[in-house]
Design an enzyme around this catalytic site. Sequence first.
Site, mmCIF file in Angstrom:
data_model
loop_
_atom_site.group_PDB
_atom_site.id
_atom_site.type_symbol
_atom_site.label_atom_id
_atom_site.label_comp_id
_atom_site.label_asym_id
_atom_site.label_seq_id
_atom_site.Cartn_x
_atom_site.Cartn_y
_atom_site.Cartn_z
ATOM 1 C CG HIS A 1 -43.273 -56.617 -38.529
ATOM 2 N ND1 HIS A 1 -41.903 -56.755 -38.604
ATOM 3 C CD2 HIS A 1 -43.779 -57.426 -39.500
ATOM 4 C CE1 HIS A 1 -41.594 -57.607 -39.579
ATOM 5 N NE2 HIS A 1 -42.717 -58.016 -40.139
ATOM 6 C CG HIS B 1 -41.592 -52.295 -39.947
ATOM 7 N ND1 HIS B 1 -41.038 -51.590 -38.905
ATOM 8 C CD2 HIS B 1 -41.571 -53.604 -39.570
ATOM 9 C CE1 HIS B 1 -40.677 -52.427 -37.954
ATOM 10 N NE2 HIS B 1 -41.003 -53.665 -38.309
ATOM 11 C CG ASP C 1 -42.984 -55.490 -32.997
ATOM 12 O OD1 ASP C 1 -43.308 -55.787 -34.168
ATOM 13 O OD2 ASP C 1 -41.792 -55.345 -32.654
ATOM 14 C CG HIS C 2 -42.694 -51.773 -35.271
ATOM 15 N ND1 HIS C 2 -41.558 -51.050 -35.035
ATOM 16 C CD2 HIS C 2 -42.366 -53.079 -35.046
ATOM 17 C CE1 HIS C 2 -40.570 -51.875 -34.694
ATOM 18 N NE2 HIS C 2 -41.040 -53.117 -34.699
HETATM 19 FE FE FE Z 1 -40.139 -54.923 -34.187
HETATM 20 ZN ZN ZN Z 2 -40.370 -55.574 -37.378
#
Ligand code: FE
Ligand code: ZN
Length: 262
Positions: A65, A63, A67-68
């Site tokens: 976000h 996904h 942090d990804h």
């Molecule tokens: Fe996350």
């Molecule tokens: Zn997330």
Amino acid sequence: MSSTVANQPLEIVVFPMLSDNYGFLIHDPASGATAVVDPAEAAPTLAACTARGWRLTHILNTHHHGDHVGGNLDLKAKTGCTIIGPAYDRDRIPGIDVAVDEASGADFAGHHAQVFFVPGHTRGHIAYWFADNRALFCGDTLFSLGCGRLFEGTPAQMWSSLLKLRALPDETRVYCAHEYTQSNCRFALTAEPENAALAKQADRIATTRAAGGFTVPSTLAVEKACNPFLRADQPDLRKRFGGPGSSDADVLGAIRAAKDRF
Ligand code: FE
Ligand code: ZN
């Protein structure tokens, strides 16, 4: 005995990033290809590859976000890797090359990953299932003893997403993207204080964390037995979190709301 590339086991490495994220390297020994799932940062991803003499060839994103996907563009510039991500969210995945959905699945070095569309945490979240290796990469949808916050989805969406993952085999290794297990466990014990399997798992988690170990991957057998978010249709949870006429999704929503306040 002959075997095809698709049947050769993948090597999977867990490495930490940021404060509590995990990245995962997936290495195919036959071809030398190496993927990283959800690189929050480029530097630790490259370090994890270099330490093993592996060259990064693919990124798999669950996904959008930060942090990804935070390492996407830097890693692509440095390695020329191919970025695979959710078609539904293609506009939010930096550098995406291959947009995948449940119909297409995802191909990595001759290995086919089944793709599950699992909205709830975000509207376009997907999970990757490497059936031959019994490995599930589920991002922020399913955590050990928890599930992702409902930022862009409804309890009904999250419940149907979790049911897709719960249908996988017990021995499935659950590679979730954060080390949230111990705090999830504290909540789970209040949600299901009578769950003996959960009490045992709490002891195992405490021992692992005290020794500085990772609780990821978990297994689906453990999650089915202990994770209240996968158990919203169980009588004890329904009694505690449901009302007359509540659907399973309503119960899931009430458990999620209680965790948000916890
Ligand atoms: Fe996350
Ligand atoms: Zn997330």
